[in-house]
Structures are given as structure tokens and as C-alpha cells.
Design a protein around this motif. Structure first.
Motif, PDB file in Angstrom:
ATOM      1  N   VAL A  18      18.752  -5.442 -16.773  1.00  0.00           N
ATOM      2  CA  VAL A  18      20.176  -5.951 -16.194  1.00  0.00           C
ATOM      3  C   VAL A  18      21.012  -6.186 -17.795  1.00  0.00           C
ATOM      4  CG1 VAL A  18      21.453  -7.790 -15.224  1.00  0.00           C
ATOM      5  CG2 VAL A  18      19.299  -7.011 -14.231  1.00  0.00           C
ATOM      6  N   TYR A  19      22.074  -5.458 -17.819  1.00  0.00           N
ATOM      7  CA  TYR A  19      22.937  -5.587 -18.800  1.00  0.00           C
ATOM      8  C   TYR A  19      24.007  -6.591 -18.642  1.00  0.00           C
ATOM      9  CZ  TYR A  19      20.503  -1.851 -21.076  1.00  0.00           C
ATOM     10  OH  TYR A  19      19.561  -0.975 -21.641  1.00  0.00           O
ATOM     11  N   TYR A  20      24.120  -7.623 -19.634  1.00  0.00           N
ATOM     12  CA  TYR A  20      25.224  -8.625 -19.494  1.00  0.00           C
ATOM     13  C   TYR A  20      26.085  -8.412 -20.830  1.00  0.00           C
ATOM     14  CZ  TYR A  20      21.731 -10.865 -16.507  1.00  0.00           C
ATOM     15  OH  TYR A  20      21.004 -11.393 -15.220  1.00  0.00           O
ATOM     16  N   CYS A  21      27.304  -8.472 -20.355  1.00  0.00           N
ATOM     17  CA  CYS A  21      28.498  -8.577 -21.215  1.00  0.00           C
ATOM     18  C   CYS A  21      28.823  -9.954 -21.681  1.00  0.00           C
ATOM     19  CB  CYS A  21      29.830  -7.937 -20.579  1.00  0.00           C
ATOM     20  SG  CYS A  21      31.316  -8.103 -21.522  1.00  0.00           S
ATOM     21  N   ASN A  22      29.074 -10.104 -23.045  1.00  0.00           N
ATOM     22  CA  ASN A  22      29.133 -11.373 -23.491  1.00  0.00           C
ATOM     23  C   ASN A  22      30.484 -11.319 -24.391  1.00  0.00           C
ATOM     24  OD1 ASN A  22      28.909 -12.994 -26.271  1.00  0.00           O
ATOM     25  ND2 ASN A  22      28.130 -14.224 -24.682  1.00  0.00           N
ATOM     26  N   ALA A  23      31.063 -12.466 -24.267  1.00  0.00           N
ATOM     27  CA  ALA A  23      32.704 -12.660 -25.059  1.00  0.00           C
ATOM     28  C   ALA A  23      32.702 -13.921 -25.797  1.00  0.00           C
ATOM     29  CB  ALA A  23      33.919 -12.362 -24.368  1.00  0.00           C
ATOM     30  N   ASP A  24      32.697 -14.071 -27.066  1.00  0.00           N
ATOM     31  CA  ASP A  24      32.846 -15.391 -27.985  1.00  0.00           C
ATOM     32  C   ASP A  24      34.488 -15.439 -28.039  1.00  0.00           C
ATOM     33  OD1 ASP A  24      31.435 -16.273 -30.935  1.00  0.00           O
ATOM     34  OD2 ASP A  24      32.770 -17.090 -29.747  1.00  0.00           O
ATOM     35  N   VAL A  25      34.927 -16.310 -27.488  1.00  0.00           N
ATOM     36  CA  VAL A  25      36.428 -16.558 -27.639  1.00  0.00           C
ATOM     37  C   VAL A  25      36.864 -17.691 -28.078  1.00  0.00           C
ATOM     38  CG1 VAL A  25      36.555 -14.715 -25.620  1.00  0.00           C
ATOM     39  CG2 VAL A  25      36.827 -17.204 -25.221  1.00  0.00           C
ATOM     40  N   LEU A  26      38.256 -17.763 -28.423  1.00  0.00           N
ATOM     41  CA  LEU A  26      39.209 -18.969 -28.637  1.00  0.00           C
ATOM     42  C   LEU A  26      40.070 -19.095 -27.314  1.00  0.00           C
ATOM     43  CD1 LEU A  26      39.847 -18.879 -32.351  1.00  0.00           C
ATOM     44  CD2 LEU A  26      37.948 -20.252 -31.157  1.00  0.00           C
ATOM     45  N   LEU A  27      39.808 -20.480 -26.638  1.00  0.00           N
ATOM     46  CA  LEU A  27      40.824 -20.345 -25.694  1.00  0.00           C
ATOM     47  C   LEU A  27      42.192 -20.871 -25.979  1.00  0.00           C
ATOM     48  CD1 LEU A  27      38.250 -22.353 -23.216  1.00  0.00           C
ATOM     49  CD2 LEU A  27      39.001 -19.793 -23.062  1.00  0.00           C
TER      50      LEU A  27
ATOM     51  N   GLU B  24      34.733 -20.647 -26.892  1.00  0.00           N
ATOM     52  CA  GLU B  24      33.951 -20.669 -25.582  1.00  0.00           C
ATOM     53  C   GLU B  24      33.083 -19.445 -25.501  1.00  0.00           C
ATOM     54  OE1 GLU B  24      35.218 -22.400 -21.723  1.00  0.00           O
ATOM     55  OE2 GLU B  24      35.562 -20.225 -21.355  1.00  0.00           O
ATOM     56  N   ASP B  25      31.748 -19.355 -25.289  1.00  0.00           N
ATOM     57  CA  ASP B  25      30.961 -18.303 -24.811  1.00  0.00           C
ATOM     58  C   ASP B  25      30.914 -17.802 -23.304  1.00  0.00           C
ATOM     59  OD1 ASP B  25      27.643 -17.512 -25.169  1.00  0.00           O
ATOM     60  OD2 ASP B  25      29.274 -16.558 -26.246  1.00  0.00           O
ATOM     61  N   ASN B  26      31.165 -16.618 -23.040  1.00  0.00           N
ATOM     62  CA  ASN B  26      31.327 -16.226 -21.613  1.00  0.00           C
ATOM     63  C   ASN B  26      30.316 -15.021 -21.525  1.00  0.00           C
ATOM     64  OD1 ASN B  26      33.898 -17.692 -20.855  1.00  0.00           O
ATOM     65  ND2 ASN B  26      34.112 -17.194 -22.875  1.00  0.00           N
ATOM     66  N   TRP B  27      29.917 -15.242 -20.202  1.00  0.00           N
ATOM     67  CA  TRP B  27      29.004 -13.910 -19.743  1.00  0.00           C
ATOM     68  C   TRP B  27      29.724 -13.435 -18.478  1.00  0.00           C
ATOM     69  CZ3 TRP B  27      24.823 -12.697 -22.687  1.00  0.00           C
ATOM     70  CH2 TRP B  27      24.625 -13.539 -23.428  1.00  0.00           C
ATOM     71  N   GLY B  28      29.113 -12.202 -18.342  1.00  0.00           N
ATOM     72  CA  GLY B  28      29.553 -11.089 -17.217  1.00  0.00           C
ATOM     73  C   GLY B  28      28.617 -11.470 -16.073  1.00  0.00           C
ATOM     74  N   GLN B  29      28.650 -10.964 -14.880  1.00  0.00           N
ATOM     75  CA  GLN B  29      27.454 -11.241 -13.859  1.00  0.00           C
ATOM     76  C   GLN B  29      26.506 -10.517 -13.999  1.00  0.00           C
ATOM     77  OE1 GLN B  29      30.557  -9.337 -13.611  1.00  0.00           O
ATOM     78  NE2 GLN B  29      29.883  -7.468 -12.657  1.00  0.00           N
ATOM     79  N   GLY B  30      26.594  -9.248 -14.915  1.00  0.00           N
ATOM     80  CA  GLY B  30      25.211  -8.325 -15.128  1.00  0.00           C
ATOM     81  C   GLY B  30      25.520  -7.127 -14.323  1.00  0.00           C
ATOM     82  N   THR B  31      24.972  -6.044 -14.927  1.00  0.00           N
ATOM     83  CA  THR B  31      24.970  -4.569 -14.182  1.00  0.00           C
ATOM     84  C   THR B  31      23.679  -4.152 -14.464  1.00  0.00           C
ATOM     85  OG1 THR B  31      25.921  -2.737 -13.878  1.00  0.00           O
ATOM     86  CG2 THR B  31      26.063  -3.624 -16.108  1.00  0.00           C
ATOM     87  N   GLN B  32      23.083  -3.765 -13.449  1.00  0.00           N
ATOM     88  CA  GLN B  32      21.749  -3.127 -13.343  1.00  0.00           C
ATOM     89  C   GLN B  32      21.700  -1.607 -14.120  1.00  0.00           C
ATOM     90  OE1 GLN B  32      18.434  -4.401 -12.575  1.00  0.00           O
ATOM     91  NE2 GLN B  32      17.744  -2.629 -13.422  1.00  0.00           N
ATOM     92  N   VAL B  33      20.802  -1.297 -15.005  1.00  0.00           N
ATOM     93  CA  VAL B  33      20.826  -0.018 -15.297  1.00  0.00           C
ATOM     94  C   VAL B  33      19.142   0.281 -15.238  1.00  0.00           C
ATOM     95  CG1 VAL B  33      20.563   1.335 -17.634  1.00  0.00           C
ATOM     96  CG2 VAL B  33      22.536  -0.264 -17.335  1.00  0.00           C
ATOM     97  N   THR B  34      19.029   1.194 -14.589  1.00  0.00           N
ATOM     98  CA  THR B  34      17.522   1.590 -14.213  1.00  0.00           C
ATOM     99  C   THR B  34      17.360   3.275 -14.789  1.00  0.00           C
ATOM    100  OG1 THR B  34      17.596   0.506 -12.387  1.00  0.00           O
ATOM    101  CG2 THR B  34      15.855   2.074 -12.463  1.00  0.00           C
ATOM    102  N   VAL B  35      16.384   3.551 -15.686  1.00  0.00           N
ATOM    103  CA  VAL B  35      16.175   4.729 -16.314  1.00  0.00           C
ATOM    104  C   VAL B  35      14.936   5.407 -15.687  1.00  0.00           C
ATOM    105  CG1 VAL B  35      15.897   6.177 -18.256  1.00  0.00           C
ATOM    106  CG2 VAL B  35      17.338   4.045 -18.351  1.00  0.00           C
TER     107      VAL B  35
END
Length: 124
Positions: free
Chosen positions: A93-102, A111-122
Motif C-alpha cells: 500500500v502506497y501512502y502520500c505524505n505532505a509536510d506543510v506549513l498551515l 503539520e504532517d499529513n497522510w493520504g488514505q493509501g492506494t494498493q499497488v500489486t505486482v
């Protein structure tokens, strides 16, 4: 305050390619970095690739030369992960991360933020 919307992922054969994208929105003053992490079953989450505000990139050793992280320079709020020469061990599962200034008007907390995740299957 910040939303990360991921797309891409899915099923690929070994040697194939997939592209992930992640867009950040919300009360963002600036983005320090955006990146992709992955977590396979029974393993810890690991950094796959990251791109900083200055454009510096860093990759997990096992994906160097196969994966490329890039961003939409017009807005700097969308990041892409082009994955080529995929291997079964890239399955996770691949997760996006963003380290931002609000942007809270008078101050700009980090603030550190995460996406919901997306499955990659090979498949082999």
C-alpha cells in the motif's frame, strides 16, 4: 485542514509500469516536502521517494533508477510517482505524505499529513 487525494495504483505485471499521483489542498501556506511511503503486509512503512520544496529528491535504494518522483511546478501541490520495471517486491500500500506549513492567518504551524493509501500489486 489539509486533504491529500491519491490516484493511480492497481495491478501490474512484473516489468510493467504504474503512475501514482497525489494532490494536496486546504489551508496550506507552503509545502516543505511531499513524498511516497509504502507498507507491505507484516513490514514497517518505508520511505520510497521524496521531493523537497527546493526540488531535491531522495529515493529508497531498491527503487533508484526505476521510480521517479516529480511535481506539478505550476502549483507545487501535486506530486507524481512514475514506477517502471516493477517487481513483485514492490507490492504494497502506497501512502502520500505532505509536510506543510498551515496558513492560520497569523501563524503557520507545521503539520504532517497522510493520504488514505492506494494498493499497488505486482504479479510475477
Amino acid at each position: 485542514q489539509v486533504q491529500l487525494v491519491e490516484s493511480g495504483g492497481g495491478l501490474a505485471q512484473a516489468g510493467g509500469s504504474l503512475r501514482l499521483s497525489c494532490s494536496a489542498s486546504g489551508n496550506i501556506f507552503s509545502i516543505n516536502s511531499m513524498g511516497w511511503y509504502r507498507q507491505a503486509p507484516g513490514k514497517q512503512r518505508e520511505l520510497v521517494a521524496i521531493i523537497t520544496r527546493s526540488g531535491h529528491t531522495r529515493y529508497l535504494d531498491s527503487v533508484k533508477g526505476r521510480f521517479t518522483i516529480s511535481r506539478d511546478d505550476a502549483k507545487n501541490t501535486t506530486v507524481y510517482l512514475q514506477m517502471n520495471s516493477l517487481k513483485p517486491e514492490d507490492t504494497a500500500v502506497y501512502y502520500c505524505n505532505a509536510d506543510v506549513l498551515l496558513n492560520l492567518g497569523t501563524y503557520y504551524p507545521r503539520e504532517d499529513n497522510w493520504g488514505q493509501g492506494t494498493q499497488v500489486t505486482v504479479s510475477s
